[in-house]
Design a protein around this motif. Structure first.
Motif, short mmCIF file in Angstrom:
data_model
loop_
_atom_site.label_atom_id
_atom_site.label_comp_id
_atom_site.label_asym_id
_atom_site.label_seq_id
_atom_site.Cartn_x
_atom_site.Cartn_y
_atom_site.Cartn_z
N ASN A 306 -20.21 -9.00 21.39
CA ASN A 306 -21.59 -8.94 20.55
C ASN A 306 -21.77 -8.90 19.36
O ASN A 306 -22.68 -9.02 18.72
N ILE A 307 -21.32 -7.43 18.90
CA ILE A 307 -21.74 -6.87 18.72
C ILE A 307 -21.04 -7.06 16.59
O ILE A 307 -20.91 -6.99 15.37
N GLU A 308 -19.70 -7.52 17.43
CA GLU A 308 -18.86 -8.47 16.01
C GLU A 308 -19.87 -9.89 15.36
O GLU A 308 -19.79 -9.48 14.53
N MET A 309 -19.96 -10.27 16.49
CA MET A 309 -20.56 -11.62 16.01
C MET A 309 -21.76 -11.04 14.93
O MET A 309 -21.70 -11.77 14.18
N ASN A 310 -23.02 -9.97 15.70
CA ASN A 310 -24.54 -9.81 15.06
C ASN A 310 -23.72 -9.27 13.83
O ASN A 310 -24.17 -9.65 12.80
N SER A 311 -22.60 -8.25 13.56
CA SER A 311 -22.26 -7.64 12.21
C SER A 311 -21.90 -8.80 10.91
O SER A 311 -22.13 -8.60 9.48
N TYR A 312 -21.04 -10.03 11.52
CA TYR A 312 -20.88 -11.32 11.19
C TYR A 312 -22.24 -11.30 10.11
O TYR A 312 -22.69 -11.84 9.82
N LEU A 313 -23.26 -12.02 11.22
CA LEU A 313 -24.37 -12.59 10.92
C LEU A 313 -25.37 -11.77 9.79
O LEU A 313 -25.65 -11.76 8.69
N MET A 314 -25.35 -10.35 10.20
CA MET A 314 -26.05 -9.52 9.40
C MET A 314 -25.24 -8.97 7.73
O MET A 314 -26.04 -9.64 6.84
N LEU A 315 -24.46 -9.73 7.52
CA LEU A 315 -22.30 -9.28 6.80
C LEU A 315 -23.37 -10.86 5.37
O LEU A 315 -23.60 -11.07 4.69
N GLU A 316 -23.29 -12.08 6.50
CA GLU A 316 -23.97 -13.13 6.28
C GLU A 316 -25.27 -13.57 5.56
O GLU A 316 -25.49 -13.36 3.88
N LYS A 317 -26.20 -12.72 5.95
CA LYS A 317 -28.00 -12.51 5.10
C LYS A 317 -27.93 -11.21 3.44
O LYS A 317 -27.76 -11.50 3.20
N LEU A 318 -27.11 -10.69 4.24
CA LEU A 318 -26.89 -9.54 3.03
C LEU A 318 -26.20 -10.12 2.01
O LEU A 318 -26.27 -10.40 0.91
N ALA A 328 -20.58 -15.33 1.97
CA ALA A 328 -21.65 -15.21 2.97
C ALA A 328 -21.61 -16.36 4.03
O ALA A 328 -20.83 -16.93 4.65
N TYR A 329 -20.82 -17.25 3.35
CA TYR A 329 -19.83 -18.52 3.73
C TYR A 329 -19.32 -18.66 4.64
O TYR A 329 -19.23 -18.95 5.63
N ASN A 330 -17.80 -17.77 4.38
CA ASN A 330 -16.99 -17.08 4.86
C ASN A 330 -17.79 -16.10 6.47
O ASN A 330 -17.39 -16.32 7.45
N TYR A 331 -18.36 -15.22 6.34
CA TYR A 331 -19.19 -14.44 7.08
C TYR A 331 -19.75 -15.30 7.84
O TYR A 331 -19.23 -15.01 9.34
N GLY A 332 -20.32 -16.69 7.45
CA GLY A 332 -20.81 -17.81 8.67
C GLY A 332 -20.29 -18.16 9.20
O GLY A 332 -20.30 -18.05 10.75
N LYS A 333 -18.69 -18.38 8.83
CA LYS A 333 -18.29 -19.02 9.60
C LYS A 333 -17.44 -18.31 10.88
O LYS A 333 -17.27 -18.56 12.27
N LYS A 334 -17.33 -17.15 10.40
CA LYS A 334 -16.41 -16.46 11.97
C LYS A 334 -18.09 -15.91 12.67
O LYS A 334 -17.51 -16.23 13.60
N TYR A 335 -19.47 -15.81 11.76
CA TYR A 335 -19.92 -15.74 12.82
C TYR A 335 -20.14 -16.89 14.32
O TYR A 335 -19.97 -17.14 15.59
#
Length: 697
Positions: A306-318, A328-335
């Motif tokens: 859950n926290i791993e998924m949220n971290s990818y989401l916030m890294l995508e936004k940043l 952003a694309y890579n982080y969103g894909k992993k999310y």
């Protein structure tokens, strides 16, 4: 923020295991019960690693399901403690598989505790729906069998799951129920903290702060509830998010630091997430990027999806905000990959549930078909009864027919009597022949016994010779042993003489160095001092000569250490020495060293003393103990050096035996470092030696 109580679960588990041990009095399982009790004692006293190693060693030897069940559950708690969620889930299921061999009441408690562990591990993985289902099962089973403490424990954590899933109303009801009816201070404390968190999420900050203050009072009264303090800090930080972000940040940073020091990994992740969100909202992108990167790494290590998924989401936004669209694309894909995996696991559980329903319907159909078959069988039985009555009628008819046959048989009997008389005459002739054969056999037996007597005499003489030969061999063996002992003593004398010669040479070398270099320098310094009043400019020359003399003395003292200590890592030397002793003595030596890096960095003089202690202990065991196994454990923990040395030899009575030269030397070496030496030994029970050396002192 969700508050957890692993200590309670461990305590309940220990109680359950101890009850299972006390209730089973079967002689064959008593030995296994004692071994399991020892494992639990190690775990309860904080010796987690030792309990873990012994559990793995003992598992293959256990024959009773109860012992295996308790050991599997202990391993599950061990992995849960270190947040190894997959391993903990595996061993919990293994415990449940062996549960059918445990008595009913104990099996129920074990099942409840296993449900608790499965719920906690799924929560750590971020699978909250799965965690909720296990808590519901545990609460239902606890209430059904009147397990009050376990019931409110499941109820409290079920409420925590409701909070995570956004079912606030249900969570409030359950937390209030825990406060009102539970007798456990831990559960009451957790309920106060969680109620504070819920009312904070509902923007009712006054109510939230009142509950948090009650929780804080309980923590201050106890003084050791660091985990609860972290939860309170996180909730207080959440309450100040809308009013004073800097104050909220200070609370979250304090919570993070306490969590890091005390290894509260999941709480640290929660605090990092809150810090990252504040920095993100304040447009401090570089700081937020560092925080969420750290959070991602730690969440991946802990397996918290859950926290791993949220971290990818916030890294995508940043990354999007910084216009780094590739990252952003890579982080969103992993999310989305993690999100899909969580959704698929929930779907699989639903499919399994439907499959179970389908199987139950199939079983109901088979039951109905069996009922129909039973009806058909009852009808067949009635038909068979009618057939039996017909058979009886047929019997009466057959009986009449048999009367005629009896008359015919009587005539046949007369004929057979005549045949029997003829047979008797033949048997009389055969009896005469048998008597003749018996006399022949008796003659053969007598001849056999006549031959047997000299054979027995020869065997007796041969046996006496064997006994005499065995006595001769025994004497030769004793003589050989005495010769071996004398050879060993000669070798020891040679070693002592060689050591003395080496010491004499070393002393001569030291005396020569002291006379030639240090003595010469001191004489020169003395001469310079006598001329100092007339030549004050020679003061610098005197200082240089003093520095040179100091360096020579320092090098001399350093060279007194053995070359192997100066030039090698200490752990390597110890392991090489143990290997040499094993090959020479045929004694199995098990050695465990922790923390090898710190031990290699110890003072060389202390390393030399430790090496001498190792040599003295192993020499005593080889010479006197007649041991087959030696266990050595060297640990560097909290600035204290622990050495545990055990053998399974003959042992000795410590109350009647004075310490020899070797043990006295060991005691003096330990006391020089303000350490403690404890010797525990009894005849035929081996020897246990514990040494503690405080390194700060």
């Amino acid at each position: 923020m969700i508050f957890k109580f692993k200590n309670i679960f461990v305590f309940l588990f220990l109680c359950n295991a101890c009850l299972s041990i006390s209730q089973n009095s079967v002689a064959n399982s008593k030995n296994e019960d004692e071994k399991v009790a020892q494992l639990l004692d190690h775990f309860n006293n904080g010796l987690y690693k030792k309990a873990y190693q012994q559990a793995h060693a003992l598992l293959p030897t256990f024959k009773f399901g109860k012992s295996r069940t308790n050991t599997y559950l202990l391993l599950a708690y061990y992995h849960n403690r270190y947040v190894a969620t997959d391993s903990s889930i595996y061993y919990t299921h293994k415990a449940l598989e062996n549960k059918h061999n445990v008595s009913d009441s104990l099996g129920i408690r074990l099942t409840i505790l296993s449900y608790q562990l499965l719920a906690l591990n799924n929560k750590n993985k971020g699978l909250y729906e799965e965690s909720k289902n296990w808590h519901i099962k545990g609460a239902e089973l606890s209430e059904k069998h009147n397990e009050k403490n376990l019931y409110y424990t499941h109820l409290h954590d079920l409420a925590s799951a409701y909070v995570t899933l956004g079912e606030t109303k249900e969570a409030l009801e359950l937390f209030e129920k825990c406060i009102k009816f539970s007798d456990d201070n831990e559960i009451i404390l957790g309920s106060y903290i969680n109620l504070g968190a819920i009312y904070s999420s509902l923007l009712e900050y006054d109510k939230s702060n009142s509950y948090l203050q009650k929780a804080k009072a309980i923590c201050e009264k106890d003084g050791f509830r660091r985990k609860a303090s972290v939860n309170i800090l996180i909730n207080l930080g959440s309450n100040y998010l809308t009013r004073d972000k800097d104050k909220a940040l200070s609370f979250f940073y304090e919570a993070k630091d306490i969590s890091f020091k005390n290894k509260f990994y999941n709480l640290e992740l929660n605090a990092l997430g809150e810090i990252g969100n504040i920095l993100f909202n304040q447009n401090k992108d570089d700081e937020a990027l560092l925080i969420f990167t750290e959070t991602l790494v730690k969440a991946m290590q802990l397996g918290n999806l859950n926290i791993e998924m949220n971290s990818y989401l916030m890294l995508e936004k940043l990354s999007s905000r910084k216009k780094d669209y590739r990252n952003a694309y890579n982080y969103g894909k992993k999310y989305y990959q993690i999100k899909d995996s969580i959704d698929n696991s929930i779907t699989e559980k639903e499919i399994n549930r439907l499959e179970v329903k389908f199987k139950t319907l199939e079983k109901e159909k088979t039951i109905k078909s069996l009922q129909i078959e039973n009806l058909n069988k009852s009808l067949n039985i009635k038909k068979k009864e009618a057939d039996i009555e017909r058979f009886k009628l047929q019997k009466t008819i057959i009986a009449k027919q048999n009367e005629n046959q009896v008359l015919q048989l009587q005539n046949g009997v007369k004929k057979r009597k005549n045949e029997i008389s003829l047979l008797k005459e033949k048997e009389a002739v055969k009896a005469i022949e048998l008597d003749r054969e018996r006399t022949i056999k008796y003659i053969v037996l007598i001849a056999f016994f006549i031959l047997l007597v000299p054979i027995v005499g020869l065997l007796v003489i041969y046996y006496q010779k064997l006994q005499a030969q065995s006595l001769v061999n025994l004497k030769e063996k004793q003589i050989n042993e005495q010769q071996v002992i004398s050879l060993k003593k000669d070798q020891e004398l040679k070693l002592i003489k060689a050591s003395v010669r080496g010491q004499d040479l070393e002393r001569k070398k030291i005396a020569q160095v002291m006379h030639d270099s240090v003595g010469g320098n001191l004489a020169a310094i003395k001469l310079q001092f006598s001329q100092l009043s007339n030549h004050p400019e020679k003061l610098k020359l005197i200082y240089r000569q003093l520095d040179d003399t100091y360096e020579q003395v320092r090098n001399l003292s350093h060279n007194l250490l053995p070359k192997k200590i100066r030039e090698n890592d200490f752990v390597f030397l110890i392991k090489e020495y143990v290997k040499t002793v094993e090959e020479a003595s045929q004694i199995a030596i098990n050695i465990s060293i922790f923390d090898e890096v710190k031990i290699n960095k110890l003072n060389k003089i202390l390393q030399n003393e430790l090496f001498s202690i190792f040599q003295e202990l192993t020499t005593n065991t080889i010479k006197y103990a007649k041991a087959k196994t030696i266990d050595i454990q060297l640990d560097y923990l909290e600035d204290v050096l622990f050495l545990v040395y055990e053998d399974d030899g003959v042992g000795f009575d410590t109350s009647k035996t004075t310490l020899g030269i070797g043990l006295t030397n060991i005691k003096n070496r330990v006391e020089n470092y303000k350490g403690v030496l404890h010797i525990d030994s009894k005849p035929n029970r081996g020897t246990n030696i514990n040494i503690e050396i405080p390194l700060k002192a």
